[in-house]
Design a protein around this motif. Structure first.
Motif, PDB file in Angstrom:
ATOM      1  N   UNK A  72       0.759  -1.339   0.040  1.00  0.00           N
ATOM      2  CA  UNK A  72      -0.047   0.122   0.112  1.00  0.00           C
ATOM      3  C   UNK A  72       0.856   1.136   0.056  1.00  0.00           C
ATOM      4  N   UNK A  73       2.008   1.399  -0.207  1.00  0.00           N
ATOM      5  CA  UNK A  73       2.898   2.296  -0.334  1.00  0.00           C
ATOM      6  C   UNK A  73       3.466   2.533  -1.693  1.00  0.00           C
ATOM      7  N   UNK A  74       3.383   3.677  -2.318  1.00  0.00           N
ATOM      8  CA  UNK A  74       3.486   3.915  -3.685  1.00  0.00           C
ATOM      9  C   UNK A  74       5.062   3.930  -4.033  1.00  0.00           C
ATOM     10  N   UNK A  75       5.293   3.490  -5.079  1.00  0.00           N
ATOM     11  CA  UNK A  75       6.799   3.524  -5.662  1.00  0.00           C
ATOM     12  C   UNK A  75       6.766   4.577  -6.547  1.00  0.00           C
ATOM     13  N   UNK A  76       7.416   5.576  -6.541  1.00  0.00           N
ATOM     14  CA  UNK A  76       7.149   6.496  -7.639  1.00  0.00           C
ATOM     15  C   UNK A  76       7.959   6.150  -9.027  1.00  0.00           C
ATOM     16  N   UNK A  77       9.130   5.994  -8.863  1.00  0.00           N
ATOM     17  CA  UNK A  77      10.060   5.439 -10.075  1.00  0.00           C
ATOM     18  C   UNK A  77      10.685   4.309  -9.857  1.00  0.00           C
ATOM     19  N   UNK A  78      10.883   3.688 -11.083  1.00  0.00           N
ATOM     20  CA  UNK A  78      11.693   2.476 -11.136  1.00  0.00           C
ATOM     21  C   UNK A  78      13.055   2.824 -12.107  1.00  0.00           C
ATOM     22  N   UNK A  79      13.992   2.435 -11.760  1.00  0.00           N
ATOM     23  CA  UNK A  79      15.185   2.972 -12.485  1.00  0.00           C
ATOM     24  C   UNK A  79      16.254   1.845 -12.537  1.00  0.00           C
ATOM     25  N   UNK A  80      16.981   2.313 -13.510  1.00  0.00           N
ATOM     26  CA  UNK A  80      18.341   1.422 -13.590  1.00  0.00           C
ATOM     27  C   UNK A  80      19.486   2.438 -13.645  1.00  0.00           C
ATOM     28  N   UNK A 119      11.556   4.363 -15.626  1.00  0.00           N
ATOM     29  CA  UNK A 119      11.390   6.014 -15.915  1.00  0.00           C
ATOM     30  C   UNK A 119      12.865   6.599 -16.491  1.00  0.00           C
ATOM     31  N   UNK A 120      13.889   6.119 -15.868  1.00  0.00           N
ATOM     32  CA  UNK A 120      15.344   6.568 -16.050  1.00  0.00           C
ATOM     33  C   UNK A 120      16.489   5.407 -15.899  1.00  0.00           C
ATOM     34  N   UNK A 168      18.025  11.018 -26.542  1.00  0.00           N
ATOM     35  CA  UNK A 168      17.234  10.014 -25.631  1.00  0.00           C
ATOM     36  C   UNK A 168      16.450  10.825 -24.952  1.00  0.00           C
ATOM     37  N   UNK A 169      15.477  10.023 -24.290  1.00  0.00           N
ATOM     38  CA  UNK A 169      14.605  10.314 -23.352  1.00  0.00           C
ATOM     39  C   UNK A 169      14.800  10.168 -21.904  1.00  0.00           C
ATOM     40  N   UNK A 170      15.432   9.086 -21.636  1.00  0.00           N
ATOM     41  CA  UNK A 170      15.293   8.634 -20.444  1.00  0.00           C
ATOM     42  C   UNK A 170      16.686   8.444 -19.844  1.00  0.00           C
ATOM     43  N   UNK A 171      17.910   8.694 -20.415  1.00  0.00           N
ATOM     44  CA  UNK A 171      19.242   8.399 -20.145  1.00  0.00           C
ATOM     45  C   UNK A 171      19.707   9.457 -19.523  1.00  0.00           C
TER      46      UNK A 171
END
Length: 454
Positions: free
Chosen positions: A69-77, A111-112, A142-145
């Motif tokens: 029930x806790x949002x994770x705003x971004x997933x990244x590498x 996301x990034x 590029x958009x996410x780099x």
């Protein structure tokens, strides 16, 4: 880790009423096995490696969000600094690798992706130079780099040749994307004492001492801290305020620790660090500036701001270390102007200046972050600002960084509007008296005497 019903109730209230979230789950991965003498083959290997290792990252994060029930705003590498794996090829333009990184990020839904990076604090290799030359084009197509370059450290001093080069790179990034709010410069950060396990963009990269795959988590929660302070009596002394921040940060970090363990276990990767930085967003109530004002500073940037920020940063760290044994990254309070509604207001009112922000970076987690400057700001001025900030990090043995965005064609009073998490940045006045000599002397500012610790 035992979680009591009371803690569950408190956490639910933090999520529903006080903007508590997990700011990012970042998968760090080693790319050394992707090195190849042919740039196109290397780019293909990078794409395959990223997609294979990260294919389950977003679905797993989404499942954990639903369960806890806790949002994770971004997933990244984050990946191995690309300059390291590019040393074996002779291609002058490393943009194909950035394009492969961007394609892989979109394929797995993150996301990034950070790590189009070089570490040049003591000197630049041929591959480092090729990477720095490639940054403007790579970030513009590029958009996410995201990209980062480390130009100094307490042990090495400051590479002033690299500082001047990066000033030129920042300006070129802005110019190439002038029709898109100079967005390429917003994805580039210049560091002193960069850390190798930072889950936050734009500075994330996968350090040499890490395992092949590592899950690093960045928590947040400035809205929670602000809410707690707002409910305290006006006559509460600062010791009481500090204790309240510590107790609140402990609870925030416990939630992050629980989700970090779950993510690492389900993905089958090593659990890395938990970065407990208070990272603001443009949303109302999710502001570090408003925490400082709740402590009692009239307007962020006014007298007392640096002292209040020092107490906040220290209290956050003290509370967090009791909740997890894997605290790392940057951990403290961020002060990105465009990403913090309170900072934006203070800058627009003239209460928050670039000079005051520089003073605040002596005690915050990072440095001069997401600051728009007039489009006619000279390269020498950009270099001087970076050198000043790097000197603060070098002397104080802390991480400092600069993410400046020359607003091409704009002047003080205008703004750059990035939208989303990056918000908008009012163009701030800059002292233009840098001169033309200092930035061009080159060489290296020697490491300070306090670097001799052995």
């Amino acid at each position: 880790m035992q979680i009591t019903p009371q803690e569950v109730s408190e956490t639910l209230a933090m999520v529903s009423e006080q903007h508590l979230d997990i700011r990012t789950i970042t998968l760090g991965m080693n790319l050394h096995m992707c090195a190849d003498t042919d740039i196109d083959r290397m780019a293909e290997k990078v794409y395959d490696r990223m997609v294979s290792a990260a294919k389950d990252l977003v679905p797993t994060a989404q499942q954990i969000e639903r369960e806890y029930g806790i949002p994770i705003i971004n997933k990244r590498i984050s990946v191995t600094p690309i300059a390291e794996i590019a040393a074996c090829c002779e291609a002058e333009d490393l943009t194909p690798i950035a394009i492969a990184m961007d394609k892989a990020a979109k394929e797995v839904g993150v996301d990034y992706v950070g790590g189009f990076s070089a570490l040049v604090h003591k000197g630049a290799t041929a591959a480092d130079k090729r990477l720095m030359n490639s940054i403007p084009k790579a970030l513009s197509v590029t958009d996410r780099v995201c990209s980062s370059v480390n130009i100094g450290s307490t042990r090495a001093g400051i590479n002033m040749d690299a500082a001047l080069k990066m000033a030129q790179v920042i300006r070129e990034c802005a110019e190439l994307t002038a029709d898109r709010e100079c967005v390429a410069a917003s994805k580039l950060v210049v560091f002193c004492n960069a850390v190798e396990d930072n889950p936050f963009m734009a500075g994330a990269f996968h350090g040499a001492g890490e395992a092949d795959e590592v899950i690093n988590v960045g928590v947040s929660g400035p809205g929670v801290v602000r809410s707690v302070l707002a409910s305290m009596p006006k006559d509460a002394d600062l010791t009481t305020i500090a204790e309240a921040i510590k107790a609140t940060t402990f609870k925030i970090t416990r939630a992050g620790e629980l989700m970090a363990r779950a993510a690492a276990r389900r993905l089958g990767y090593a659990q890395g660090i938990l970065d407990l930085s208070l990272a603001p967003t443009p949303a109302e109530g999710d502001s570090v500036a408003e925490i400082l004002e709740a402590i009692g500073v009239g307007t962020c940037g006014g007298p007392g701001t640096t002292a209040a920020l020092a107490m906040l940063n220290d209290s956050v760290k003290k509370g967090g270390v009791m909740a997890s044994s894997t605290i790392g990254g940057l951990s403290g309070a961020f002060i990105p102007v465009s990403e913090d509604a309170g900072m934006i207001r203070a800058a627009e009112q003239g209460a928050l200046t670039l000079e005051k922000l520089e003073a605040m970076t002596c005690v915050c987690s990072v440095g001069l972050d997401m600051i728009a400057v007039p489009g006619d700001t000279t390269v020498e001025t950009l270099c001087g600002i970076m050198a000043d900030e790097a000197a603060i990090g070098m002397i104080n043995n802390k991480t400092t960084a600069v993410r400046l965005i020359p607003a091409i064609g704009k002047e003080v009073g205008d703004k750059l509007d990035f939208g989303g998490l990056f918000g908008y940045a009012p163009v701030m006045p800059v002292n233009q008296n840098a001169g033309t000599v200092f930035a061009h002397r080159g060489g290296r500012i020697p490491a300070p005497i306090n670097s001799l610790k052995n």
